[in-house]
Structure formats: C-alpha cells, structure tokens
Design an enzyme around this catalytic site. Structure first.
Site, PDB file in Angstrom:
ATOM      1  N   HIS A 132       0.897  -1.175  -0.063  1.00 13.62           N
ATOM      2  CA  HIS A 132      -0.002  -0.132  -0.267  1.00 13.62           C
ATOM      3  C   HIS A 132       1.123   1.178  -0.043  1.00 13.62           C
ATOM      4  O   HIS A 132       0.728   2.309  -0.793  1.00 13.62           O
ATOM      5  CB  HIS A 132      -0.852  -0.034   1.164  1.00 13.62           C
ATOM      6  CG  HIS A 132      -1.611   1.224   1.394  1.00 13.62           C
ATOM      7  ND1 HIS A 132      -2.839   1.500   1.194  1.00 13.62           N
ATOM      8  CD2 HIS A 132      -0.912   2.357   2.165  1.00 13.62           C
ATOM      9  CE1 HIS A 132      -3.357   2.550   1.367  1.00 13.62           C
ATOM     10  NE2 HIS A 132      -2.246   3.378   2.074  1.00 13.62           N
ATOM     11  N   GLU A 133       1.921   1.354   0.956  1.00 10.32           N
ATOM     12  CA  GLU A 133       2.731   2.305   0.867  1.00 10.32           C
ATOM     13  C   GLU A 133       3.411   2.656  -0.406  1.00 10.32           C
ATOM     14  O   GLU A 133       3.870   3.977  -0.689  1.00 10.32           O
ATOM     15  CB  GLU A 133       3.881   2.215   2.198  1.00 10.32           C
ATOM     16  CG  GLU A 133       2.933   2.240   3.363  1.00 10.32           C
ATOM     17  CD  GLU A 133       2.170   3.440   3.621  1.00 10.32           C
ATOM     18  OE1 GLU A 133       2.539   4.698   3.211  1.00 10.32           O
ATOM     19  OE2 GLU A 133       1.257   3.321   4.500  1.00 10.32           O
ATOM     20  N   HIS A 136       1.659   4.465  -2.951  1.00  5.46           N
ATOM     21  CA  HIS A 136       1.367   5.932  -2.875  1.00  5.46           C
ATOM     22  C   HIS A 136       2.839   6.600  -3.781  1.00  5.46           C
ATOM     23  O   HIS A 136       2.771   7.445  -4.449  1.00  5.46           O
ATOM     24  CB  HIS A 136       1.705   6.357  -1.332  1.00  5.46           C
ATOM     25  CG  HIS A 136       0.354   6.364  -0.550  1.00  5.46           C
ATOM     26  ND1 HIS A 136      -0.753   6.800  -0.986  1.00  5.46           N
ATOM     27  CD2 HIS A 136       0.064   5.656   0.587  1.00  5.46           C
ATOM     28  CE1 HIS A 136      -1.764   6.676  -0.341  1.00  5.46           C
ATOM     29  NE2 HIS A 136      -1.145   6.100   0.606  1.00  5.46           N
ATOM     30  N   GLU A 191      -5.935   7.095  -0.598  1.00  8.20           N
ATOM     31  CA  GLU A 191      -5.936   5.746  -0.098  1.00  8.20           C
ATOM     32  C   GLU A 191      -6.434   4.448  -0.646  1.00  8.20           C
ATOM     33  O   GLU A 191      -5.778   3.420  -0.643  1.00  8.20           O
ATOM     34  CB  GLU A 191      -6.557   5.920   1.308  1.00  8.20           C
ATOM     35  CG  GLU A 191      -5.697   6.936   2.296  1.00  8.20           C
ATOM     36  CD  GLU A 191      -4.375   6.484   2.732  1.00  8.20           C
ATOM     37  OE1 GLU A 191      -4.101   5.377   2.357  1.00  8.20           O
ATOM     38  OE2 GLU A 191      -3.732   7.403   3.477  1.00  8.20           O
TER      39      GLU A 191
END
Length: 292
Positions: A132-133, A136, A191
């Site tokens: 997920h990070e 970004h 997100e």
C-alpha cells in the site's frame, strides 16, 4: 516527536500538511512575492526524491533503527527484500524500533516500518501494508505531498520568492517536513487507489490477497480498544477501516480468490541455530584368556 498510531498511509503513512491552523501575517508585499513564487514554481521527481531523502536521513538519525542482525531487520529482508527493485523505482528498507503501528514510503524509495506494526501483522499482512505504501510512491502521491509540504514550509517562514527552483531548506524546515511525513494523511481517493495497488501487487506476486482484508480488520479492531483515540484521529480523513476491509473482500470475491484468512505465526526474533554435538563412541576391546 509525538507518538501516534498511524497505519496505512500508513504505512503504513505518509506526507502532507501538519494539523496547525496558525494565522501568520506575512504582510501584503510578502504575500504577493510568495504567490508569484508559487505560481512559477516547478517541482520535479528528482526534487521530490532529493528533499525526501534529506528528510528521511534526519528521521533516521532521530529514531532507533534495528541493526542488520536484529530479528526485525532479518524478517523484513526475508519478507520484502526481494521486491527492492521494480517498476521504475529502487527501495531501501529500515525498521524503526518503536511500539507505534506505522509504516511509510517516500518519493526517494525509502520504506520505514515500525516494529509495532511487525508485532501485530504476519508476513502476508505486512506485504499488504508495505505494498500500500509503495502504491503511494508509484502513484506519485508521495511526490505531490512532499511538494505541498515544501511549499507550506516556504509559506510559513515567508521565504518563498519568485524563484522557480527548489531552494536549500534549513535543518528546522527539514524537521517540519519529516514530521509531515509521519503525521500526514492522504485523501480518501489516494488511499483507495493505494489499497488497489497493494491488492494487485499481492495477486501478481502470488501472495494471499485475503491478507489485505485481514490487515484492515486488525485496524478496525484496534479502533474499538484502548488505542481507539489514536486510530480515530488517524482515520478522521481516511476511508473507514471496516469499509476498506469490505472493499478488499469484494475484490477477492470478484476474482474468485476469497477465503477467510487465518493469521500465521509472527516471528520477529533471530532464528536459533541448533548445533548438534558430535559424540564419539569408543568400543571397548575385551580380551578373553582361554583356560588351559
């Protein structure tokens, strides 16, 4: 540095404005100069990477980092080290020895995972969080956020000019940008897109995609316990953990991959090497004497 439970953007976390709403009167002339500077301001990927690296270097110096032989480091290398390069970026990993639940990735490819997160999530769940990070970074959220943080610090200090390039920042400004890296929040849309990136990353690399739902269920459960105030604070501008878990479940169901996830054993200790003792058996020679 304020301790907070900041997970999944967290890492999981990772850039934007601080929460202060201080009214700063720069004066009409100063504000005019600032506005002109921002208008002509350009901020490249290289600028974002350089500024991010400087801020992360400062954060590294201020935190206890797990050493190369520490159990946390060994686990992170085992779980995610194989993904250090790919899709146009190179990543470097470190573990902060803090009980907070957090992780973040920056525009220069720095990934920092808190030991508190590794204490509550198994390998697959950890992959979901870090994926997920990285989402970004891949989606340029990190670049855009550090750009906003830089502009904000220039505005606050009244140092923005008509220059269209990134100026050298002070140590104090780096500290503020570093705090923004840890304390900030991405938009709901960002997100959600990072969640999707993590799911596709896991699917592509053969991980159990159901661990993503499990990771959000853990966060949702934490929000009901003693950590509720921290989680609520962190989630105030994020999609709800339960909804994100439901969305992850729907993705897996759509792909025909869904099954209830069972968390695996979490091991953050150095593997014990067993040494077998070599035993030598000596045969006793017996001599028999015949009687005459």
């Amino acid at each position: 540095m304020k301790k907070k439970f900041i997970v999944l953007g967290v890492l999981l976390a990772a850039f934007s404005f601080t929460k202060t709403n201080a009214q700063i009167n720069l004066g009409d002339k100063a504000i005019g100069a600032v506005q002109k500077g921002v208008t002509g301001f350009t901020f490249s990927n290289a600028d974002a990477a350089k500024l991010s690296k400087e801020a992360v270097d400062k954060l590294d110096a201020e935190h206890e980092i797990a050493g190369p032989t520490d159990g946390y480091t060994l686990r992170l290398n085992r779980v995610f080290g194989k993904h250090a390069s790919g899709e146009g970026f190179t990543l470097n990993y470190k573990v902060y020895k803090l009980k907070e639940v957090n992780a973040f990735a920056t525009a220069d490819g720095s990934v920092r995972v808190y030991s508190g997160l590794m204490d509550i999530m198994d390998d697959n769940e950890l992959v979901a969080v870090i994926g997920h990070e990285i989402g970004h970074v891949a989606n340029n959220d990190s670049r855009d956020a550090v750009r906003a943080a830089y502009q904000k610090e220039a505005l606050m200090d009244g140092v923005a000019s008509q220059s269209a390039t990134v100026a050298t920042v002070t140590d104090s400004q780096l500290g503020k940008i570093g705090s923004a890296i840890i304390d900030s929040k991405y938009s709901r849309k960002q997100e959600s897109e990072a969640d999707l990136f993590a799911y596709n990353f896991m699917k592509k690399n053969g991980y159990d995609v159901n661990a993503e739902e499990s990771a959000f269920r853990i966060l949702a459960k934490m929000s009901e316990g003693s950590e509720a105030s921290f989680i609520d604070q962190m989630m105030s501008s994020h999609p709800d953990s339960k909804k994100r878990a439901d969305d992850a479940k729907k993705r897996a169901e759509k792909d025909g991959l869904y099954k209830p996830y069972v968390q695996q054993k979490i091991v953050n200790t150095v593997p014990v090497t067993s040494t077998k003792k070599t035993t030598t058996t000596t045969k006793k020679k017996t001599t028999t004497t015949k009687k005459k």
